[in-house]
Scaffold this active site. Structure first.
Site, PDB file in Angstrom:
ATOM      1  N   HIS A 157       0.757  -1.136   0.142  1.00 25.60           N
ATOM      2  CA  HIS A 157      -0.061   0.032  -0.244  1.00 25.60           C
ATOM      3  C   HIS A 157       0.860   1.314   0.162  1.00 25.60           C
ATOM      4  CE1 HIS A 157      -3.848  -2.091   0.407  1.00 25.60           C
ATOM      5  NE2 HIS A 157      -3.187  -3.023   1.191  1.00 25.60           N
ATOM      6  N   ASP A 364       3.724   9.284  -0.917  1.00 24.26           N
ATOM      7  CA  ASP A 364       2.562   8.682  -0.491  1.00 24.26           C
ATOM      8  C   ASP A 364       2.171   7.678  -1.607  1.00 24.26           C
ATOM      9  OD1 ASP A 364       0.376   8.155   1.092  1.00 24.26           O
ATOM     10  OD2 ASP A 364      -0.007  10.308   1.504  1.00 24.26           O
TER      11      ASP A 364
END
Ligand code: F6P
Length: 462
Positions: A157, A364
């Site tokens: 992720h 991110d």
């Protein structure tokens, strides 16, 4: 039908499906389990001196949750240590924050071995196994050593580091070899996928093949599948919340001022000090914005026993105080900084009334807040997303105002562009973004990933 076994570091057992878990990822994973039926295994978030012999099993709406606590040693070394003081900074391109200790590494391996010991007896031999995130890279290898032959997929992720950065982590070869045990590795973006394949090719001598790489006689398939959000659900929650007492109070407190909003976990990867600096620069450069804008930053507490996170909290308190001390007037305070967590509905209501969503991580994997901000907007009068080009979401949300989070001046200019944007342009940009996030929804993400895993499984001749 094949059973699904999901493994993730953190598992919150819901009271019932009527009261689903807060996080988007948790909703996606339980959605997958509801479709296939099966088991969800992982840490229950508790830290206990003594471990029970076997995981605690709870059944909710046809899904079995098998959870286990961590010991204080495991928590400090496997979770806070190796996962969040070695891998987290490494994968977010922040080597200066990486602190490596051999004990961290040994505990990381040992917890994955323990998880494999506890998970193996729960397997029935007919399942697809789906492991999520950086805490659990060695799990497939540990399961294989225990004779598990079923297909095992992994999804990362967070970003995958470049090969050059990866090599800074002691023991990187072994970590990469463990990752190469999976039949399929899923990543958020094409860039992350390329970074992984490059490391496998240059670092381990794998060769590129269609759909992934070959290492010896094993093929490791790779796939880029961006995690999404449930647009309809979020839009409905945001619209419902606009009439709520909380949102009304915020609207009243703002008066005619424009709201610039940021909301995330208090994490150094989110670029919060840089964001405060950019807002200060806006107030310096654009005198007319003084008294007419409010920057509200919500930073929910996270990983509080890790030193870097404590330091960040202090830094932000002083930045907010500095801006307010420098610019506030008797009837206006420029920044509202909150170190707390808000209910999802309130947050979405806040997003809906904001003029600007200010989402500027230094790095991110995806950044679901950016997508949530878009989903929460009023289609007739949407706010503008100012988004870091270093968030995975920037690959999809090209119609946002894209900024570089290290460029204070450029971010201030991005804010000004957003604040002065015409309604027609806001609507046009929003329409482009909502179309993308509706297509790449949360359901699409898990279905696509599981279809890739089934295809990888069909290609195996184990
Ligand atoms: O993938 C990043 C992630 O592990 C998410 O799954 C999670 O929501 C977030 O980081 C915070 O993680 P934690 O509080 O479990 O350390």
């Amino acid at each position: 039908m094949t059973r699904l076994v999901v493994v993730s570091n953190r598992v919150t057992v819901p009271k019932s499906r009527q009261k689903p878990q807060a996080g988007g990822l948790a909703v996606a994973l339980s959605g997958a389990l509801a479709e296939y039926g099966g088991l969800w295994f992982g840490w229950d978030g508790r830290v206990e001196e003594t471990l029970p012999g076997a995981p605690e099993r709870t059944e909710v709406d046809g899904i079995t949750y098998a959870t286990t606590p961590l010991t204080p040693y495991e928590h400090d070394n496997y979770y806070a240590g190796y996962s969040n003081t070695v891998l987290w900074p490494l994968c977010h391109f922040m080597l200066a924050r990486m602190e490596y200790h051999g004990d961290y590494r040994r505990s990381y391996e040992a917890v994955n071995e323990r998880f494999a010991d506890e998970l193996t007896p729960l397997l029935e031999g007919d399942e697809l196994i789906w492991v999520n995130d950086y805490h659990l890279v060695p799990l497939a290898r540990a399961l294989r050593e225990r004779g598990v032959e079923r297909p095992i997929g992994f999804f990362l992720h967070i970003p995958f580091p470049s090969y050059g950065l990866l090599k800074a982590m002691p023991g990187w070869r072994d970590w990469l070899r463990a990752l190469a045990t999976y039949d399929l590795v899923g990543l958020q973006t094409a860039e992350d996928r390329r970074a992984l394949e490059t490391s496998l090719v240059y670092g381990l001598g794998a060769e590129w093949v269609e759909g992934g790489v070959r290492l010896g006689d094993q093929v490791i398939r790779t796939t880029a599948r961006p995690v999404g959000v449930d647009v309809e659900e979020l839009a409905a929650l945001a619209a419902d919340s606009t009439g709520s007492r909380r949102v009304n109070r915020l609207v009243e407190s703002l008066g005619a001022r424009d709201l610039i909003i940021g909301a995330e976990r208090l994490d150094y990867s989110k670029g919060l000090p840089h964001r405060f600096d950019a807002y200060e620069r806006l107030l310096e450069d654009q005198r007319r914005r003084r008294g007419r804008t409010v920057f509200m930053q919500i930073a929910s507490p996270s990983r509080e026993n890790i030193g870097e996170y404590e330091l960040l909290r202090e830094t932000l308190e002083s930045r907010a105080g500095h801006i307010n001390g420098r610019f506030a007037d008797f009837d206006w305070v420029p920044t509202r900084y909150m170190n707390k967590t808000f209910a999802r509905g309130s947050l979405l209501g806040f997003f809906r009334i904001a003029r600007v969503g200010f989402v500027t991580p230094l790095r991110d994997g995806m950044n679901l807040v950016a997508k949530e901000f878009v989903a929460a907007q009023d289609p007739e009068d949407p706010g503008v997303l100012v988004l870091s080009e270093l968030a995975g979401a920037a690959a999809e949300l090209e119609a946002a105002v894209i900024v570089n989070p290290y460029d204070r001046e450029g971010m201030a200019a991005g804010l000004e562009q957003a604040l002065s944007m015409s309604r027609a342009e806001r609507v046009e940009r929003w329409q482009q973004m909502i179309e993308v996030i509706t297509r790449n929804s949360l359901t699409a993400w898990r279905r696509n990933y599981l279809a890739d895993l089934e295809a990888a499984a069909a290609g195996l001749n184990r």
